[in-house]
Scaffold this motif. Structure first.
Motif, PDB file in Angstrom:
ATOM      1  N   ALA A  95      47.189  27.156  58.578  1.00 40.75           N
ATOM      2  CA  ALA A  95      47.154  28.652  57.709  1.00 40.75           C
ATOM      3  C   ALA A  95      46.401  27.268  56.226  1.00 40.75           C
ATOM      4  CB  ALA A  95      48.090  29.639  57.575  1.00 40.75           C
ATOM      5  N   SER A  96      44.668  28.048  56.189  1.00 43.03           N
ATOM      6  CA  SER A  96      44.328  27.386  55.450  1.00 43.03           C
ATOM      7  C   SER A  96      43.607  28.308  53.977  1.00 43.03           C
ATOM      8  CB  SER A  96      43.318  26.911  56.389  1.00 43.03           C
ATOM      9  OG  SER A  96      41.781  26.388  54.857  1.00 43.03           O
ATOM     10  N   HIS A  97      43.186  29.765  54.371  1.00 42.35           N
ATOM     11  CA  HIS A  97      42.692  30.022  53.404  1.00 42.35           C
ATOM     12  C   HIS A  97      42.508  31.529  53.873  1.00 42.35           C
ATOM     13  CE1 HIS A  97      39.194  28.724  55.850  1.00 42.35           C
ATOM     14  NE2 HIS A  97      38.375  29.787  55.156  1.00 42.35           N
ATOM     15  N   VAL A  98      42.725  32.498  52.999  1.00 40.91           N
ATOM     16  CA  VAL A  98      42.062  34.023  52.935  1.00 40.91           C
ATOM     17  C   VAL A  98      41.256  34.436  51.945  1.00 40.91           C
ATOM     18  CG1 VAL A  98      44.136  34.390  51.103  1.00 40.91           C
ATOM     19  CG2 VAL A  98      43.722  36.719  52.794  1.00 40.91           C
ATOM     20  N   VAL A  99      40.283  35.454  52.265  1.00 37.36           N
ATOM     21  CA  VAL A  99      39.068  36.119  51.270  1.00 37.36           C
ATOM     22  C   VAL A  99      39.276  37.327  52.036  1.00 37.36           C
ATOM     23  CG1 VAL A  99      36.471  35.920  51.550  1.00 37.36           C
ATOM     24  CG2 VAL A  99      37.413  33.661  52.848  1.00 37.36           C
ATOM     25  N   LEU A 100      39.078  37.883  49.707  1.00 35.58           N
ATOM     26  CA  LEU A 100      39.529  39.184  49.891  1.00 35.58           C
ATOM     27  C   LEU A 100      38.547  39.713  48.789  1.00 35.58           C
ATOM     28  CD1 LEU A 100      43.477  38.811  48.502  1.00 35.58           C
ATOM     29  CD2 LEU A 100      42.393  39.756  50.840  1.00 35.58           C
ATOM     30  N   HIS A 101      38.082  41.049  49.421  1.00 32.92           N
ATOM     31  CA  HIS A 101      37.275  42.085  48.125  1.00 32.92           C
ATOM     32  C   HIS A 101      38.150  41.848  47.282  1.00 32.92           C
ATOM     33  CE1 HIS A 101      35.019  42.449  51.500  1.00 32.92           C
ATOM     34  NE2 HIS A 101      33.574  41.544  51.237  1.00 32.92           N
ATOM     35  N   ALA A 102      37.600  41.823  46.519  1.00 36.70           N
ATOM     36  CA  ALA A 102      38.182  42.281  44.611  1.00 36.70           C
ATOM     37  C   ALA A 102      37.111  42.981  43.889  1.00 36.70           C
ATOM     38  CB  ALA A 102      38.586  41.874  43.692  1.00 36.70           C
ATOM     39  N   SER A 103      37.588  44.758  44.129  1.00 38.56           N
ATOM     40  CA  SER A 103      37.096  45.606  42.661  1.00 38.56           C
ATOM     41  C   SER A 103      36.469  45.250  41.304  1.00 38.56           C
ATOM     42  CB  SER A 103      37.727  47.295  43.176  1.00 38.56           C
ATOM     43  OG  SER A 103      38.932  47.016  42.521  1.00 38.56           O
ATOM     44  N   ASP A 104      37.235  44.512  40.233  1.00 35.87           N
ATOM     45  CA  ASP A 104      37.159  44.059  39.267  1.00 35.87           C
ATOM     46  C   ASP A 104      37.864  42.209  39.631  1.00 35.87           C
ATOM     47  OD1 ASP A 104      37.196  43.106  36.426  1.00 35.87           O
ATOM     48  OD2 ASP A 104      37.875  44.612  36.409  1.00 35.87           O
ATOM     49  N   LEU A 105      36.827  41.859  40.028  1.00 35.66           N
ATOM     50  CA  LEU A 105      36.854  40.663  40.097  1.00 35.66           C
ATOM     51  C   LEU A 105      37.809  39.660  38.657  1.00 35.66           C
ATOM     52  CD1 LEU A 105      36.016  38.275  41.987  1.00 35.66           C
ATOM     53  CD2 LEU A 105      34.456  37.312  40.614  1.00 35.66           C
ATOM     54  N   ALA A 106      36.925  39.581  37.956  1.00 36.83           N
ATOM     55  CA  ALA A 106      38.196  39.194  36.554  1.00 36.83           C
ATOM     56  C   ALA A 106      39.622  40.389  36.400  1.00 36.83           C
ATOM     57  CB  ALA A 106      37.184  39.374  35.306  1.00 36.83           C
ATOM     58  N   ARG A 107      39.241  40.769  36.555  1.00 34.31           N
ATOM     59  CA  ARG A 107      41.037  41.055  36.848  1.00 34.31           C
ATOM     60  C   ARG A 107      41.630  40.517  37.781  1.00 34.31           C
ATOM     61  NH1 ARG A 107      43.727  47.686  37.550  1.00 34.31           N
ATOM     62  NH2 ARG A 107      44.683  46.817  36.718  1.00 34.31           N
ATOM     63  N   SER A 108      41.369  40.727  38.820  1.00 29.71           N
ATOM     64  CA  SER A 108      42.414  39.890  40.061  1.00 29.71           C
ATOM     65  C   SER A 108      41.973  38.349  39.715  1.00 29.71           C
ATOM     66  CB  SER A 108      41.137  39.909  40.913  1.00 29.71           C
ATOM     67  OG  SER A 108      41.312  41.435  41.322  1.00 29.71           O
ATOM     68  N   ARG A 109      40.884  37.803  39.383  1.00 26.01           N
ATOM     69  CA  ARG A 109      41.395  36.326  38.755  1.00 26.01           C
ATOM     70  C   ARG A 109      42.256  35.967  37.778  1.00 26.01           C
ATOM     71  NH1 ARG A 109      40.552  33.336  34.514  1.00 26.01           N
ATOM     72  NH2 ARG A 109      39.655  31.603  35.046  1.00 26.01           N
ATOM     73  N   ASP A 110      42.451  37.133  36.382  1.00 26.95           N
ATOM     74  CA  ASP A 110      43.782  36.993  36.149  1.00 26.95           C
ATOM     75  C   ASP A 110      44.645  36.905  36.885  1.00 26.95           C
ATOM     76  OD1 ASP A 110      42.300  36.677  33.977  1.00 26.95           O
ATOM     77  OD2 ASP A 110      41.919  38.297  32.235  1.00 26.95           O
ATOM     78  N   PHE A 111      45.187  38.052  37.619  1.00 34.88           N
ATOM     79  CA  PHE A 111      46.606  38.444  38.399  1.00 34.88           C
ATOM     80  C   PHE A 111      47.282  37.250  38.972  1.00 34.88           C
ATOM     81  CE2 PHE A 111      48.522  39.390  41.702  1.00 34.88           C
ATOM     82  CZ  PHE A 111      49.559  40.489  41.623  1.00 34.88           C
ATOM     83  N   TYR A 112      45.855  36.223  39.211  1.00 35.85           N
ATOM     84  CA  TYR A 112      46.495  34.858  40.035  1.00 35.85           C
ATOM     85  C   TYR A 112      46.801  33.881  39.151  1.00 35.85           C
ATOM     86  CZ  TYR A 112      45.678  38.148  44.543  1.00 35.85           C
ATOM     87  OH  TYR A 112      46.213  38.969  45.823  1.00 35.85           O
ATOM     88  N   VAL A 113      46.175  33.534  38.830  1.00 35.08           N
ATOM     89  CA  VAL A 113      46.358  32.527  37.196  1.00 35.08           C
ATOM     90  C   VAL A 113      47.383  33.347  36.372  1.00 35.08           C
ATOM     91  CG1 VAL A 113      45.104  31.418  35.669  1.00 35.08           C
ATOM     92  CG2 VAL A 113      43.766  32.315  37.101  1.00 35.08           C
ATOM     93  N   LYS A 114      47.651  34.541  35.881  1.00 32.25           N
ATOM     94  CA  LYS A 114      48.684  34.090  34.624  1.00 32.25           C
ATOM     95  C   LYS A 114      50.016  34.778  35.458  1.00 32.25           C
ATOM     96  CE  LYS A 114      45.306  36.178  30.981  1.00 32.25           C
ATOM     97  NZ  LYS A 114      44.875  37.001  30.367  1.00 32.25           N
ATOM     98  N   ILE A 115      49.865  34.609  36.997  1.00 34.79           N
ATOM     99  CA  ILE A 115      51.458  35.886  37.188  1.00 34.79           C
ATOM    100  C   ILE A 115      51.776  34.522  38.703  1.00 34.79           C
ATOM    101  CG2 ILE A 115      52.797  37.696  38.661  1.00 34.79           C
ATOM    102  CD1 ILE A 115      50.918  39.948  36.403  1.00 34.79           C
ATOM    103  N   VAL A 116      50.564  34.405  39.365  1.00 30.24           N
ATOM    104  CA  VAL A 116      51.167  33.779  40.952  1.00 30.24           C
ATOM    105  C   VAL A 116      51.007  32.252  40.022  1.00 30.24           C
ATOM    106  CG1 VAL A 116      50.368  33.162  42.658  1.00 30.24           C
ATOM    107  CG2 VAL A 116      50.321  35.531  42.317  1.00 30.24           C
ATOM    108  N   GLY A 117      49.897  31.813  39.545  1.00 31.93           N
ATOM    109  CA  GLY A 117      50.054  30.670  38.893  1.00 31.93           C
ATOM    110  C   GLY A 117      49.104  29.479  39.585  1.00 31.93           C
ATOM    111  N   LEU A 118      48.163  30.355  39.974  1.00 33.32           N
ATOM    112  CA  LEU A 118      46.700  29.456  41.253  1.00 33.32           C
ATOM    113  C   LEU A 118      46.338  28.622  40.106  1.00 33.32           C
ATOM    114  CD1 LEU A 118      46.120  31.682  43.915  1.00 33.32           C
ATOM    115  CD2 LEU A 118      47.632  30.041  43.305  1.00 33.32           C
TER     116      LEU A 118
END
Length: 336
Positions: A16-39
């Motif tokens: 498994a390599s990667h996944v491409v998702l749509h985000a209704s609010d790109l900045a908010r989704s970015r923060d979720f994956y950085v601040k909580i998931v840790g990407l």
């Protein structure tokens, strides 16, 4: 019980390599994956954000794309070993009467868009731009310190048929869920651990979740604490807990658009050919968790739609034991 696996498939999918998702609010989704998931963010623009785990050398394992409509999943991606595997895949999908188209994708080499028989949109590539691994740079660590993308779980209306298809491509089963002779869930792999693709019978194709490995089990609880602190307490969708299949500690979170991401610790190797798949009785509570309560109904039935892909209902809807039915049963016992 299980469909036959082709141990010498027509082309070599490696992981498994990667996944491409749509985000209704790109900045908010970015923060979720950085601040909580840790990407970590590899690269971003006004309409796209490329992220990867701390131990990943390839440019991205998650791509967030600003949605123009519904926040769907565009594609899930797999790597193949060599460029010639892409040519073999193109010829094989065409011979099966399935879609296969060459496309240009940023930061990847030649890329092939294909689909399985129910329309699950797949992306195959053999190369990707590389970056520095950051797992030895703790000053960059945030959130749950996610290391690498591990697997996808999808819904399919006929689990056996889907399992048979991916078995033709060399996917082996580590474990599976069954009720009598009915196959309800297949846990399949290519990279030599117990998962790259899990398939569960339900209305599909849909993406139930994608999963990242975390380095220490306590990071699962860190993610929950951070979710609460950043206003995502209700986004904790299931867990923390320990799976029956795979045996991993886990938690499932919902991002701002409801896409589900799992954080889990590592699991066992499955490389050796004599290892037999483990059967789990779908009627057993231990199938779902080793301890704790069963998942809610939304965990079993809610999933992300694939872009421009119609959903096919199963011939018989599954009836898992949910938290709601468990509470009803316990209440009935006490009232008796």
């Amino acid at each position: 019980m299980l469909p036959t696996v082709n141990l010498r498939p027509p082309f070599n999918i490696t992981r498994a390599s990667h996944v491409v998702l749509h985000a209704s609010d790109l900045a908010r989704s970015r923060d979720f994956y950085v601040k909580i998931v840790g990407l970590v963010v590899t690269e971003e623009s006004d309409g796209e954000c490329y992220l990867r785990g701390l131990s990943e050398a390839c440019h991205h394992s998650l791509v967030l794309v600003q949605a123009k409509g519904e926040a769907t999943c565009r594609r899930i991606g797999f790597r193949v070993m060599f460029e010639e595997d892409l040519d073999a895949a193109f010829a094989w999908f065409k011979a099966q009467g399935l879609p296969a188209d060459w496309v240009e994708v940023p930061h990847q080499g030649r890329t092939l868009h294909v689909a399985d028989p129910i329309g699950t949109p797949l992306e195959l590539c053999a190369q990707m731009k590389t970056c520095e691994r950051l797992y030895l740079k703790p000053e960059r660590f945030t959130g749950a310190h996610a290391q690498r993308l591990d697997h996808f779980q999808t819904f399919a209306p006929d689990c056996r048929a889907a399992c048979a298809f991916y078995g033709q491509l060399g996917f082996r089963n580590s474990e599976y869920l069954a009720h009598g002779d009915k196959l309800l869930g297949a846990f399949m792999y290519r990279k030599g651990t117990c998962l790259d693709l899990a398939i569960v019978e339900n209305a599909g194709p849909k993406l139930h979740h994608f999963a990242y490995i975390v380095p220490e089990s306590h990071h699962i609880f860190t993610a929950c604490d951070l979710a609460g602190n950043f206003g995502y307490a209700e986004a904790i969708d299931r867990g923390p807990g320990r799976h029956g299949p795979g045996g991993m500690l886990y938690v499932y979170l919902r991002d701002p658009d409801g896409h589900r991401v799992e954080l889990c610790d590592g699991h066992y190797q499955t490389i050796d050919i004599e290892i037999e798949p483990v059967r789990w009785d779908a009627a057993s509570l231990s199938t779902n968790v080793r301890w704790g309560l069963p998942a809610t109904e939304r965990w079993y039935f809610e999933a992300t739609a694939f872009e421009d892909t119609p959903t096919i209902p199963p011939t018989q809807m599954p009836k898992p034991q949910t938290l709601e039915t468990y509470i009803q049963q316990r209440a009935a016992v006490k009232a008796a």
